[in-house]
Design a protein around this motif. Sequence first.
Motif, PDB file in Angstrom:
ATOM      1  N   LYS A 101      47.332  35.542  39.359  1.00 48.65           N
ATOM      2  CA  LYS A 101      46.821  36.012  38.072  1.00 48.65           C
ATOM      3  C   LYS A 101      47.320  35.104  36.940  1.00 48.65           C
ATOM      4  O   LYS A 101      46.539  34.690  36.066  1.00 48.65           O
ATOM      5  CB  LYS A 101      47.284  37.455  37.836  1.00 48.65           C
ATOM      6  N   ALA A 102      48.602  34.766  36.983  1.00 45.56           N
ATOM      7  CA  ALA A 102      49.172  33.916  35.926  1.00 45.56           C
ATOM      8  C   ALA A 102      48.502  32.539  35.934  1.00 45.56           C
ATOM      9  O   ALA A 102      48.160  31.993  34.867  1.00 45.56           O
ATOM     10  CB  ALA A 102      50.678  33.780  36.140  1.00 45.56           C
ATOM     11  N   LEU A 103      48.275  31.983  37.119  1.00 48.79           N
ATOM     12  CA  LEU A 103      47.632  30.658  37.205  1.00 48.79           C
ATOM     13  C   LEU A 103      46.171  30.734  36.758  1.00 48.79           C
ATOM     14  O   LEU A 103      45.672  29.830  36.075  1.00 48.79           O
ATOM     15  CB  LEU A 103      47.714  30.126  38.641  1.00 48.79           C
ATOM     16  N   ALA A 104      45.482  31.821  37.139  1.00 43.59           N
ATOM     17  CA  ALA A 104      44.065  31.962  36.763  1.00 43.59           C
ATOM     18  C   ALA A 104      43.910  32.001  35.248  1.00 43.59           C
ATOM     19  O   ALA A 104      42.948  31.462  34.694  1.00 43.59           O
ATOM     20  CB  ALA A 104      43.486  33.225  37.401  1.00 43.59           C
TER      21      ALA A 104
ATOM     22  N   LEU B  28      42.999  38.483  46.367  1.00 42.24           N
ATOM     23  CA  LEU B  28      43.312  37.364  45.454  1.00 42.24           C
ATOM     24  C   LEU B  28      42.035  36.916  44.739  1.00 42.24           C
ATOM     25  O   LEU B  28      42.039  36.636  43.544  1.00 42.24           O
ATOM     26  CB  LEU B  28      43.896  36.172  46.232  1.00 42.24           C
ATOM     27  N   SER B  29      40.940  36.869  45.501  1.00 38.74           N
ATOM     28  CA  SER B  29      39.666  36.438  44.932  1.00 38.74           C
ATOM     29  C   SER B  29      39.229  37.386  43.803  1.00 38.74           C
ATOM     30  O   SER B  29      38.785  36.943  42.734  1.00 38.74           O
ATOM     31  CB  SER B  29      38.635  36.381  46.063  1.00 38.74           C
ATOM     32  N   ASP B  30      39.391  38.690  44.013  1.00 42.67           N
ATOM     33  CA  ASP B  30      39.036  39.676  42.965  1.00 42.67           C
ATOM     34  C   ASP B  30      39.899  39.490  41.720  1.00 42.67           C
ATOM     35  O   ASP B  30      39.402  39.529  40.592  1.00 42.67           O
ATOM     36  CB  ASP B  30      39.270  41.117  43.471  1.00 42.67           C
TER      37      ASP B  30
ATOM     38  N   SER C  12      49.386  47.455  54.175  1.00 46.51           N
ATOM     39  CA  SER C  12      50.284  46.603  53.367  1.00 46.51           C
ATOM     40  C   SER C  12      49.554  45.603  52.471  1.00 46.51           C
ATOM     41  O   SER C  12      50.171  44.997  51.600  1.00 46.51           O
ATOM     42  CB  SER C  12      51.237  45.848  54.285  1.00 46.51           C
ATOM     43  N   THR C  13      48.237  45.426  52.696  1.00 48.97           N
ATOM     44  CA  THR C  13      47.542  44.395  51.917  1.00 48.97           C
ATOM     45  C   THR C  13      46.453  44.954  50.995  1.00 48.97           C
ATOM     46  O   THR C  13      45.669  44.181  50.443  1.00 48.97           O
ATOM     47  CB  THR C  13      46.896  43.355  52.878  1.00 48.97           C
ATOM     48  N   ILE C  14      46.385  46.273  50.820  1.00 48.06           N
ATOM     49  CA  ILE C  14      45.328  46.784  49.919  1.00 48.06           C
ATOM     50  C   ILE C  14      45.731  46.577  48.456  1.00 48.06           C
ATOM     51  O   ILE C  14      46.883  46.267  48.160  1.00 48.06           O
ATOM     52  CB  ILE C  14      44.972  48.270  50.166  1.00 48.06           C
ATOM     53  N   SER C  15      44.786  46.773  47.566  1.00 49.71           N
ATOM     54  CA  SER C  15      45.092  46.557  46.146  1.00 49.71           C
ATOM     55  C   SER C  15      45.875  47.739  45.587  1.00 49.71           C
ATOM     56  O   SER C  15      45.738  48.874  46.058  1.00 49.71           O
ATOM     57  CB  SER C  15      43.795  46.378  45.351  1.00 49.71           C
ATOM     58  N   ASP C  16      46.704  47.437  44.577  1.00 50.09           N
ATOM     59  CA  ASP C  16      47.502  48.491  43.926  1.00 50.09           C
ATOM     60  C   ASP C  16      46.577  49.575  43.363  1.00 50.09           C
ATOM     61  O   ASP C  16      46.858  50.770  43.475  1.00 50.09           O
ATOM     62  CB  ASP C  16      48.319  47.906  42.764  1.00 50.09           C
ATOM     63  N   GLU C  17      45.448  49.134  42.786  1.00 53.21           N
ATOM     64  CA  GLU C  17      44.528  50.091  42.140  1.00 53.21           C
ATOM     65  C   GLU C  17      43.971  51.081  43.168  1.00 53.21           C
ATOM     66  O   GLU C  17      43.893  52.280  42.917  1.00 53.21           O
ATOM     67  CB  GLU C  17      43.349  49.363  41.462  1.00 53.21           C
ATOM     68  N   LEU C  18      43.573  50.548  44.328  1.00 56.89           N
ATOM     69  CA  LEU C  18      43.000  51.421  45.366  1.00 56.89           C
ATOM     70  C   LEU C  18      44.045  52.431  45.831  1.00 56.89           C
ATOM     71  O   LEU C  18      43.769  53.627  45.976  1.00 56.89           O
ATOM     72  CB  LEU C  18      42.501  50.577  46.543  1.00 56.89           C
ATOM     73  N   PHE C  19      45.268  51.948  46.056  1.00 57.68           N
ATOM     74  CA  PHE C  19      46.320  52.848  46.531  1.00 57.68           C
ATOM     75  C   PHE C  19      46.605  53.939  45.498  1.00 57.68           C
ATOM     76  O   PHE C  19      46.598  55.135  45.824  1.00 57.68           O
ATOM     77  CB  PHE C  19      47.589  52.053  46.847  1.00 57.68           C
TER      78      PHE C  19
END
Length: 281
Positions: free
Chosen positions: A209-212, A232-234, A170-177
């Motif tokens: 992402k929006a805040l960064a 989040l860090s990535d 449930s916590t992997i990145s969208d790209e990896l999935f």
Amino acid sequence: MVLKKQHQAPKDVTIAGCAGFCGGVAIAVKGAEKILAENEVFCIGDIIHNSFVIDALKKKGLKTVSSPKDIPPGAHMIIRAHGLPLEEIASLKKKCCVIHDFTCPILKKIHRDITQLKRKGYEIAIVGNPLHAEVKAFVSRSGDKVSVVAKAHDAEALPYAARRAIICQSTISDELFVGLAAKAISRSARTLVIDTICSEAKKRRKEAKALAKKSKMVIIVGDSKSSNTMILSDIVGKHCAVALISSADEIKKNKIRYPLAIVSGASSPRGLVLDIARKVC
Ligand code: SF4
């Protein structure tokens, strides 16, 4: 967790509305505190990925162990938010332990979906880290033909199946999935791809992402053991400077840049986020 409005502090510091525990972690921590008021409690593995919170619970009597063998018969035990494999639950039941199940409701729903898919004849492939507790709990419910796909080679080497359902941690990145599911699709005649990434995790990523994009630096409050924190860090690191910290003592004031935003992983309490905000405002 209810999405709160972003809070703008005087020194150009924005605290993410999503910062603080996610719904699943909040249930586990509050539940543990309630039981600890009356009983010593065991937990297999860290109750959440946050040493600040774990230390506080340990002081109240929480005992972290690594297997059901380490829990005395009849003792109170907590199933953490990530869930437990069925074999471990069965062994705890045999020992007549008092089981307090705080598996996150979102993960329980995935457990039910796995059971349904199996009944319909699908082989299950799980995209994620095979060593992660959540994935181990999925595997135990997925039958003999389950596969875990952690990298491209795993997807390409999947045994050919007539029907396969591809789900994910449930916590992997969208790209990896998306990347690994795309590779795995060719290994079955009929494939069902189900995005089981947690909606709360997605909300946090979008906000981070929006805040960064409008900050010079983002502080991420969380633990490097937490996969959602590292994602989040990535995400943030593509747009501005990142400081990953797990307590207010780690802040190096001379390194802080403004405008600053503060976000958190799902296992960091909002109180800790606010303490950190006070130090940098
Ligand atoms: S991140 Fe999502 S799936 Fe994981 S414990 Fe929190 S609410 Fe549940």
